[in-house]
Every structure is written in structure tokens, then in C-alpha cells.
Design a protein around this motif. Structure first.
Motif, PDB file in Angstrom:
ATOM      1  N   GLN A  26       0.801  -1.005  -0.122  1.00  0.00           N
ATOM      2  CA  GLN A  26      -0.040  -0.053  -0.008  1.00  0.00           C
ATOM      3  C   GLN A  26       0.949   1.249  -0.123  1.00  0.00           C
ATOM      4  O   GLN A  26       2.122   1.345   0.695  1.00  0.00           O
ATOM      5  N   CYS A  28       1.360   4.994   1.279  1.00  0.00           N
ATOM      6  CA  CYS A  28       0.864   5.836   2.364  1.00  0.00           C
ATOM      7  C   CYS A  28       1.543   7.263   2.541  1.00  0.00           C
ATOM      8  O   CYS A  28       2.722   7.475   1.896  1.00  0.00           O
ATOM      9  N   ASP A  41      -3.344   7.414   5.643  1.00  0.00           N
ATOM     10  CA  ASP A  41      -4.036   7.254   4.392  1.00  0.00           C
ATOM     11  C   ASP A  41      -3.533   6.363   3.388  1.00  0.00           C
ATOM     12  O   ASP A  41      -3.051   6.651   2.114  1.00  0.00           O
ATOM     13  N   CYS A  42      -3.410   5.162   3.742  1.00  0.00           N
ATOM     14  CA  CYS A  42      -2.933   4.146   2.747  1.00  0.00           C
ATOM     15  C   CYS A  42      -3.809   3.407   1.871  1.00  0.00           C
ATOM     16  O   CYS A  42      -5.077   3.158   2.135  1.00  0.00           O
ATOM     17  N   ARG A  43      -3.270   3.408   0.655  1.00  0.00           N
ATOM     18  CA  ARG A  43      -4.158   2.679  -0.648  1.00  0.00           C
ATOM     19  C   ARG A  43      -3.435   1.692  -1.242  1.00  0.00           C
ATOM     20  O   ARG A  43      -1.978   1.761  -1.466  1.00  0.00           O
TER      21      ARG A  43
END
Length: 476
Positions: A26, A28, A41-43
Motif C-alpha cells: 500500500q 501511504c 491514508d494508505c491505499r
């Protein structure tokens, strides 16, 4: 450095597993806090991790080991890196930074040991800080591997040993062809020496990642060198096969390879560039080899079969071909050619000695070493001599053509005075001239049979002067 060597061997067989872990990363927002990294705000990352031209924070969940083996974090790519597991710092490779000035470039490959006390039961948080401002070139996949692996792992030295064996064979072949060229000054020997030398250099450059712990900015230069050497080998291969089996079209085939092979630089990814440079070279070389089979020239059939095998492996197993089999096939190609060349030169020497003995009492004949052996050709039946690399083509009356294993410069001194060099690659029999004709800005010499011959501007005055002294030409 020995740890890098150890794990490089392991990754040759386990890279698919490493790649599988890449998909769970992820991206971040992050910063270093007093208690370790703080990410938010990890995606999920769609594709591969790409820190080129930026500083990024990435996070992944890894499970604690179920056996007693010690684990390490292996990071390979064009980036500086810093790693934490469960908030505990594992180490740094260089110094990641938000700008090029802040970053200190790290090594291309780095190993971070993981202490047993850092692991937690079940899920563990792995965080990496990456940046890449000094790579120079942009890579489609900048991070080749990011994986947690067992340590130690038995080294797999077979691939490296095979590469070294192939490199030694190629180096020996380069030396052998160099000696032949020094003795005979044959163009094909020089081309084969260059092919073997280029393949040797590429084997060495390919091994640098395993043998040397180099800084990541050098990786772009290494990959560029691999592609350049592959492209040079491809062009030389086309040049050799063309000069061997289709000498009349050798220049055209070489120009085609010089146009197509370098164009692979536009393709994405260095592995793709390299494999397609080789594929295009082999595909172009198939054309003159097939022409040689159709003309029933010696050696054409096995050469075509080998090139087809070369091409089939490149298309069917591109990654395996690029990493290893290219060197094996290159070595297996040039080494038999070296032995064949030695045998051919020895056979030609014996044939020439016998032919020269027979020709001593026949000054009106030219001793010709051709694919069919050695024969005596009446000089009066020679219309023209056209250069074709290591050979010359004798154009004879009646439309017959004959390849002669000689150089144009040396042959010019053996022919009588009525033969004149009218072009850098053409000698004409002036007693067979019909007319000299201009077409546009070019001059052509027409004989009483056969196709017109080109006349270079620099040799035009000498030709005109010679034609004035040839009665047959004036009558024609």
C-alpha cells in the motif's frame, strides 16, 4: 557482499514468489516519529512500486514465520531505502530523501536482517521509505524484488557457472577468429571474432549484479550496456550470415539490421528491448541462410536450423533466453564455426597448392577456389569481377556466375592488362565492352552480355582513356 551473492542465486528461482508479495503493498503518507514511522491514508498500489523521482512510503502486512529459520528483508531496485517492522528499524540502504540533495544513493541490492524479537504472532506491519532521484533512466519496473526470505538459503551456483563457462568459450572463440583474421585477413573471421567478443562482454555485464554490490545509479548504465551489446551482436550476426550465404545482398541486409535493431530502444523495459534486438537480428539472418539452402551452399542448412532454434527459444521462452540461453546458444554457434573455419582454411590451402601446380603451365586460366572446389577458369571468359566481402563473384560468358574465395585487391594484380577496375567493387573486361552510357548523374558500362556495371566518377577518366586504346571497344 557474499550475502548479496547468496540471495541473488536464490532469487533466480524464487522471483515469482517475491513478485507475488509486491501486489500486497500500500502507498501511504508517512513520517518518522519518536516511536518509529507514522503512516496514514494508505491505499493499495495498482502495479509495481515506483519511487522514481519522488519519496514514497509503502506498507505491507506480513505473517510471522512458522519455522525456526531466520528471516531477512531483501530489497532490489533503483532506490535508496529504509525499513521498519512493527515500528522497529531494520536498517537503511543509503538515505532516502524528499529531494535529490537530501537523498544519498544506496546499493541496487540490500539485505536487512530481521531479529527474532521483532516478530509478533500473526500479522506484522512492514513499512518502507523509498526514494530514487539518481537513476538517470526511467524503468518500467524500478523495484525488481521486495520480499521477506529465509536465511541462509543454499546457493544455486549452476546458472553463474554456466554463464562463466559460456563466457570462457566465447572468449576462446574470439581469440581463435582473431588469429585467423591476422593470418588471412578474411572479413568473416573478423566478424565472428567481434560476435564472440561482444557476447563475452555481455556475459560479464550480466553477471555484475550477482558479483558486485554496486550503487543503484549504475544500474541504468548496466542495463543500457546489455541492450547495446545485444544490438551489436544482432547486427554482426546478420552481417556474417549475409556475407556467407547471400553476399550480393550483404550490404542491404546490414542496412536493414542497422535500421530495425536500434529501433528497439523505443520499446518499454530493458528486458523487452534486449530480447527484441536479438529476435530481429536472428529473424533477418534467417533470410540469407534460407537463400543459402535454396542455392545449396555448404553449411547453409545447419545454419538455418540453428537460427530457427535460436528464434523459437527467444519467442517461446523470452526471459529464460535473455538471462541464460543466449550465452549458451551464442557459444554453441561460434565454437563450431571456429572449427569449421579452421578445417575449411586447411582444405583450401591443400586445394590451392594442387591447383597452382596444375595452373603453372596454363597462364590463360585463373585458379578459382569456389564452393564446388578448385577449378581453372579461362580468363577470356570472364566478363567482370564483382566484390562480395570475403569473396568475389566472377561473371562469366553465358550468364554463369562463380564465387571465388579471394579479395578484389589481390585479384586485380593477377588479371591481364585488359581488365580495369571501374568501381571500388567492380573489375571489368574491356575487351567485352559494348558502350559507356550516362543515366542521370551516374555512368554505366555495358558489356556485350550481362547487366550493366556501375562506374565511379573517380575512375571514369582512366576508363575513358583505356577504352581509346581497346580496338574491340571502339568497334562495338
Amino acid at each position: 557482499m557474499w550475502r548479496i551473492l547468496l540471495f541473488s542465486f536464490f532469487l533466480m528461482g524464487s522471483m515469482s514468489a517475491a513478485h507475488a508479495q509486491d501486489t500486497s503493498w500500500q502507498s501511504c503518507r508517512g513520517m518518522v516519529g519518536q516511536a518509529g514511522p507514522v503512516v496514514s491514508d494508505c491505499r493499495p498500489i495498482a502495479g509495481s512500486i515506483d519511487p522514481q523521482g519522488q519519496e514514497i512510503w509503502v506498507r505491507s502486512i506480513v505473517h510471522s514465520p512458522t519455522d525456526a529459520h531466520v528471516r531477512v528483508l531483501y530489497v532490489a531496485g533503483v532506490a535508496s531505502s529504509e525499513a521498519w517492522l512493527n515500528g522497529q528499524r531494520l536498517g537503511a540502504n543509503g538515505r532516502p530523501g524528499a529531494t535529490a540533495q537530501d537523498e544519498m544513493p544506496g546499493r541496487y541490492q540490500a539485505i536487512f536482517p530481521i531479529r527474532e524479537t521483532v516478530w509478533r504472532p500473526g500479522e506484522n506491519e512492514l513499512v518502507l521509505r523509498l526514494s530514487s532521484f539518481h537513476g538517470g533512466l526511467r524503468f518500467a519496473r524500478p523495484m525488481s524484488a521486495v520480499a521477506v526470505l529465509p536465511y541462509p538459503y543454499p546457493p544455486r551456483i549452476a546458472p553463474l557457472a554456466i554463464t562463466f563457462l559460456a563466457a570462457g568459450t566465447l572468449l576462446a572463440a574470439a581469440f581463435g577468429f582473431g588469429v585467423i583474421h591476422a593470418m588471412r585477413r578474411t572479413g568473416t573471421s573478423l566478424i565472428l571474432a567481434a560476435m564472440a567478443g561482444v557476447a563475452t562482454l555481455q556475459a560479464i555485464v550480466e553477471s555484475l549484479r550477482t558479483l558486485f554490490d554496486y550503487s543503484y545509479p549504475l544500474h541504468g548504465w548496466r542495463m543500457s550496456a546489455i541492450w547495446v551489446l545485444a544490438a551489436i551482436f544482432a547486427v554482426l550476426l546478420v552481417r556474417y550470415v549475409s556475407s556467407r550465404f547471400l553476399p550480393g545482398a550483404g550490404r542491404l541486409m546490414t542496412l536493414a539490421s542497422l535500421g530495425l535493431v536500434p529501433a528497439t530502444v523505443l520499446l518499454p523495459g530493458f528486458d523487452v528491448k534486449t530480447i527484441w534486438a536479438l529476435i530481429l537480428g536472428v529473424a533477418l539472418a534467417v533470410v540469407p541462410a534460407a537463400a543459402g539452402v535454396w542455392r545449396r551452399l555448404p553449411g547453409a542448412r545447419p545454419s538455418l536450423a540453428y537460427l530457427v532454434l535460436f528464434l523459437a527459444l527467444a519467442l517461446g521462452l523470452p526471459e529464460w533466453f535473455t538471462d541464460l540461453s543466449y550465452f549458451l546458444l551464442a557459444a554453441a554457434l561460434v565454437l563450431p564455426l571456429l572449427m569449421v573455419e579452421v578445417v575449411r582454411l586447411s582444405r583450401d590451402d591443400r586445394g590451392r597448392e594442387a591447383a597452382l601446380t596444375r595452373a603453372a603451365s596454363r597462364p590463360d586460366r585463373l585458379t578459382v577456389a569456389s564452393a564446388r572446389g578448385v577449378e581453372l577458369v579461362p580468363i577470356a571468359e570472364i566478363l567482370a569481377v564483382v566484390g562480395a566481402d570475403d569473396y568475389v563473384e566472377l561473371r562469366l560468358v553465358g550468364g554463369r556466375g562463380l564465387l571465388h574465395a579471394a579479395r578484389l585487391d589481390g585479384l586485380a594484380s593477377q588479371l591481364p592488362a585488359n581488365f580495369l577496375r571501374i568501381h571500388r567493387s567492380v573489375i571489368a573486361n574491356l575487351s567485352r565492352v559494348q558502350r559507356l552510357e550516362r543515366e542521370g548523374d551516374r555512368w554505366w558500362l555495358h558489356l556485350n552480355e550481362g547487366v550493366p556495371l556501375p562506374v565511379s566518377r573517380s575512375r571514369l577518366p582512366a576508363l575513358r582513356e583505356a577504352l581509346e586504346d581497346v580496338p574491340v571497344a571502339a568497334a562495338a
